[in-house]
Design an enzyme around this catalytic site. Structure first.
Site, mmCIF file in Angstrom:
data_model
loop_
_atom_site.group_PDB
_atom_site.id
_atom_site.type_symbol
_atom_site.label_atom_id
_atom_site.label_comp_id
_atom_site.label_asym_id
_atom_site.label_seq_id
_atom_site.Cartn_x
_atom_site.Cartn_y
_atom_site.Cartn_z
ATOM 1 N N GLY A 8 0.770 -1.222 0.123
ATOM 2 C CA GLY A 8 0.137 -0.071 -0.124
ATOM 3 C C GLY A 8 0.665 1.519 -0.051
ATOM 4 O O GLY A 8 1.873 1.166 0.658
ATOM 5 N N ALA A 9 0.359 2.217 -0.756
ATOM 6 C CA ALA A 9 1.271 3.629 -0.819
ATOM 7 C C ALA A 9 0.198 4.668 -0.811
ATOM 8 O O ALA A 9 0.515 5.721 -1.320
ATOM 9 C CB ALA A 9 2.175 3.460 -2.411
ATOM 10 N N ALA A 35 -1.594 -1.252 -5.210
ATOM 11 C CA ALA A 35 -2.764 -1.578 -6.341
ATOM 12 C C ALA A 35 -2.772 -0.421 -7.414
ATOM 13 O O ALA A 35 -3.162 -1.005 -8.464
ATOM 14 C CB ALA A 35 -3.927 -1.637 -5.789
ATOM 15 N N CYS A 159 -15.888 6.820 9.464
ATOM 16 C CA CYS A 159 -15.167 7.922 9.030
ATOM 17 C C CYS A 159 -16.087 8.823 8.371
ATOM 18 O O CYS A 159 -16.835 9.041 7.417
ATOM 19 C CB CYS A 159 -14.500 7.385 7.557
ATOM 20 S SG CYS A 159 -13.353 8.449 6.740
ATOM 21 N N CYS A 353 -7.933 16.613 13.808
ATOM 22 C CA CYS A 353 -8.680 16.570 12.514
ATOM 23 C C CYS A 353 -9.065 18.025 12.112
ATOM 24 O O CYS A 353 -9.296 18.790 13.258
ATOM 25 C CB CYS A 353 -9.891 15.892 12.788
ATOM 26 S SG CYS A 353 -9.909 14.181 12.486
HETATM 27 C C1 LIG Z 1 -12.767 10.869 2.036
HETATM 28 C C2 LIG Z 1 -11.849 10.870 3.239
HETATM 29 C C3 LIG Z 1 -11.340 12.160 3.785
HETATM 30 C C4 LIG Z 1 -10.513 11.979 4.741
HETATM 31 N N1 LIG Z 1 -9.964 13.097 5.336
HETATM 32 C C5 LIG Z 1 -9.196 12.946 6.340
HETATM 33 C C6 LIG Z 1 -8.628 14.313 6.948
HETATM 34 O O1 LIG Z 1 -9.069 15.393 6.523
HETATM 35 N N2 LIG Z 1 -7.888 14.269 8.061
HETATM 36 C C7 LIG Z 1 -7.382 13.094 8.541
HETATM 37 O O2 LIG Z 1 -6.589 12.925 9.372
HETATM 38 N N3 LIG Z 1 -8.035 11.900 7.874
HETATM 39 C C8 LIG Z 1 -8.740 11.911 6.851
HETATM 40 N N4 LIG Z 1 -9.162 10.818 6.256
HETATM 41 C C9 LIG Z 1 -8.889 9.430 7.104
HETATM 42 C C10 LIG Z 1 -7.636 8.748 6.538
HETATM 43 O O3 LIG Z 1 -6.591 10.018 6.669
HETATM 44 C C11 LIG Z 1 -7.640 8.313 5.229
HETATM 45 O O4 LIG Z 1 -8.529 7.567 5.010
HETATM 46 C C12 LIG Z 1 -6.140 7.663 4.739
HETATM 47 O O5 LIG Z 1 -5.963 7.794 3.363
HETATM 48 C C13 LIG Z 1 -5.908 6.324 5.259
HETATM 49 O O6 LIG Z 1 -4.365 5.974 4.863
HETATM 50 P P1 LIG Z 1 -4.131 4.620 4.453
HETATM 51 O O7 LIG Z 1 -2.681 4.549 4.257
HETATM 52 O O8 LIG Z 1 -4.581 3.627 5.684
HETATM 53 O O9 LIG Z 1 -4.974 4.051 3.374
HETATM 54 P P2 LIG Z 1 -5.265 4.762 1.791
HETATM 55 O O10 LIG Z 1 -4.629 5.950 1.825
HETATM 56 O O11 LIG Z 1 -6.444 4.273 1.318
HETATM 57 O O12 LIG Z 1 -4.052 3.639 1.255
HETATM 58 C C14 LIG Z 1 -4.198 2.300 0.823
HETATM 59 C C15 LIG Z 1 -3.294 1.948 -0.180
HETATM 60 O O13 LIG Z 1 -3.253 0.541 -0.273
HETATM 61 C C16 LIG Z 1 -3.540 0.177 -1.424
HETATM 62 N N5 LIG Z 1 -3.874 -1.338 -1.772
HETATM 63 C C17 LIG Z 1 -5.151 -1.449 -1.410
HETATM 64 N N6 LIG Z 1 -5.409 -2.706 -1.616
HETATM 65 C C18 LIG Z 1 -4.034 -3.293 -1.921
HETATM 66 C C19 LIG Z 1 -3.947 -4.530 -2.356
HETATM 67 N N7 LIG Z 1 -4.394 -5.570 -2.280
HETATM 68 N N8 LIG Z 1 -2.429 -4.892 -2.695
HETATM 69 C C20 LIG Z 1 -1.579 -3.697 -2.709
HETATM 70 N N9 LIG Z 1 -1.989 -2.467 -2.480
HETATM 71 C C21 LIG Z 1 -3.316 -2.244 -1.988
HETATM 72 C C22 LIG Z 1 -4.018 1.411 -2.145
HETATM 73 O O14 LIG Z 1 -3.851 1.442 -3.628
HETATM 74 C C23 LIG Z 1 -3.431 2.676 -1.618
HETATM 75 O O15 LIG Z 1 -2.218 2.743 -1.914
HETATM 76 C C24 LIG Z 1 -10.048 10.704 5.267
HETATM 77 C C25 LIG Z 1 -10.633 9.622 4.834
HETATM 78 C C26 LIG Z 1 -11.444 9.585 3.762
HETATM 79 C C27 LIG Z 1 -12.141 8.430 3.057
#
Ligand SMILES: Cc1cc2nc3c(=O)[nH]c(=O)nc-3n(C[C@H](O)[C@H](O)[C@H](O)COP(=O)(O)OP(=O)(O)OC[C@H]3O[C@@H](n4cnc5c(N)ncnc54)[C@H](O)[C@@H]3O)c2cc1C
Length: 427
Positions: A8-9, A35, A159, A353
């Site tokens: 994941g990135a 992905a 969320c 937040c």
């Molecule tokens: C619309 C929205 C707005 C948000 N706004 C805020 C905010 O303002 N402030 C805050 O603090 N938080 C916020 N959040 C919460 C949180 O910060 C975000 O959801 C954040 O993107 C989570 O980071 P993550 O790395 O866990 O997941 P993600 O950023 O979703 O990254 C997941 C990664 O995993 C990869 N991946 C998925 N499945 C696979 C697989 N099978 N194989 C390889 N790679 C895979 C994806 O391609 C992606 O690169 C928000 C969330 C959402 C949904």
């Protein structure tokens, strides 16, 4: 030499890879497998959905940047994880082995749990940048023929911030276009009260957000379950504080956006002994999976319990500050393990937040996230909207350059400290 793979990135995975590269010796191999071939700044998606941002402004292509830093990058989804032998299978048939794995795969969006939910059904989404782009197309169609709008967060959602943000951003956008008077708006949420946010409230988040919705003529329904989304309406069941359905409503809607419940992504959720029943990765206090301690996890994909039981199920949000502190702990722990020492670093389970409201905003601080807290604070002002734009610019530039500074710890907390200090002085 250790072979470390980051899955994941996103907001968790990419900083983890940069930080590992900066803190570990050259002899250790770091690979990112993701992905998609770019980073997307998810918090800006609500702005994409109303045309305030173009997708290319908030995405960062990864291959050149990671290669320059000496990080191997494989833009492929992981389809299978075999933790017993430390091996991943990728969508293109490749296999990848690891000594340490960091799972940072974010959420699987559980649209399938409610009929008609999601971009393949009848509701828009801002959870990914492509979804937000689709929502922008639908929103432009809506503007030609305005009518009622329903925005909200489904049962089991965790969320809530982006649902409030999107409702208030849409309201601002419609006011700017001078057509707000043609658009009855309703906010529908599984939270027991406005401003609960999956956190049991933060400071006076209830008062602040109720007032914001009231001032902007947005009606609300709490303790709600979304039963079905249709092309021109949503069916909702309202519940009492015991979780008993009291009313069923059909709300007309020409533009609908719901945040769905989240689950773990398939390849991770399939390893049942590593996950909770929703497919989120179980972790110990050092971010390691108890069954497979060479697997660490950070971000939305980790299992954390709800802050409190609510009449309609809600989850606890995993936000940027918390994710940053998980990443910092993981990198330090892997460094300790490689030096043959016991791991000692723990994440700080705090929530900070900045919620945008289009022309204004609310900042929330909950230290720790689970009440009772040492500090709980919420403040509204135009400065929050401006701070969120500044934060977006800074975070995206950091992902482009590979800067590894912990941005929340270093800047956001300090900035909020200064705001609080000013308040105290003026009291
Ligand atoms: C619309 C929205 C707005 C948000 N706004 C805020 C905010 O303002 N402030 C805050 O603090 N938080 C916020 N959040 C919460 C949180 O910060 C975000 O959801 C954040 O993107 C989570 O980071 P993550 O790395 O866990 O997941 P993600 O950023 O979703 O990254 C997941 C990664 O995993 C990869 N991946 C998925 N499945 C696979 C697989 N099978 N194989 C390889 N790679 C895979 C994806 O391609 C992606 O690169 C928000 C969330 C959402 C949904």
């Amino acid at each position: 030499m250790a072979n470390i793979v980051v899955m994941g990135a996103g907001i968790g995975g990419l900083p983890a890879a940069y930080d590992l590269r900066a803190k570990l010796g050259e002899e250790h191999r770091i690979t990112v497998v993701s992905a998609i071939d770019h980073f997307q700044f998810t918090p800006s998606n609500p702005w994409v959905a109303v045309g305030w941002r173009q997708p290319e402004q908030i995405v960062v292509p990864l291959a050149p940047r990671l290669e320059k830093k000496g990080i191997r990058f494989i833009p492929q989804a992981v389809t299978r994880l075999d933790p017993a032998v430390g091996k991943l299978s990728l969508a293109d048939g490749q296999e990848l082995s690891y000594d340490y794995l960091i799972i940072a795969t974010g959420p699987k969006l559980a649209f399938d749990e409610i009929p008609g939910l999601g971009p393949e059904g009848h509701t828009q989404s801002v959870c990914t940048t492509p979804h937000a782009s689709r929502a922008w197309v639908a929103y432009q169609e809506f503007l030609k023929n305005p009518g009622p709008i329903v925005i909200g967060a489904a049962q089991g959602a965790s969320c809530f911030g982006p649902a409030y943000e999107f409702a208030l951003i849409v309201d601002s956008d419609l006011r700017k276009r001078k057509i707000r008077d043609q658009v009855p708006m309703t906010f529908v949420t599984s939270e027991p009260y406005i401003g609960h946010m999956g956190l049991g409230g933060v400071g006076d988040s209830k008062g602040l957000l109720e007032s914001a919705l009231r001032q902007r003529h947005i009606k609300w329904i709490t303790n709600a379950k979304l039963l079905e989304a249709k092309a021109d309406a949503v069916r909702v069941a309202e519940h009492d504080d015991k979780g008993q359905a009291v009313k069923e409503l059909e709300l007309p809607s020409r533009f609908t956006m719901f945040i769905p419940a989240f689950k773990g992504v398939d390849a991770v959720a399939a390893v049942k002994e590593m996950c909770n029943p929703r497919g989120f990765v179980q972790i110990d206090e050092y971010q390691r999976n108890p069954k497979y301690p060479n697997i660490y996890s950070a971000g939305v994909c980790v299992a954390i319990p709800p802050v409190e039981a609510t009449p309609i199920p809600t989850g606890a949000p995993k936000t940027g500050y918390m994710i940053e502190s998980m990443v910092t702990a993981i990198v330090e722990n892997i460094k300790e393990e490689l030096a043959g020492k016991p791991v000692t670093h723990k994440a700080t389970w705090n929530a900070i937040c900045l919620a945008d409201m289009g022309d204004d905003g609310v900042a929330f601080v909950a230290l720790p996230q689970i009440p009772p807290r040492n500090l709980t604070w919420a403040k509204q002002g135009k400065w929050v909207h401006l701070a969120k734009i500044a934060f977006e610019k800074y975070f995206i530039s950091k992902m482009k350059s590979g800067n590894t500074e912990p941005v929340f710890e270093k800047y956001v907390l300090k900035a909020l400290g200064i705001v609080r200090l000013k308040e105290k002085v003026s009291e």
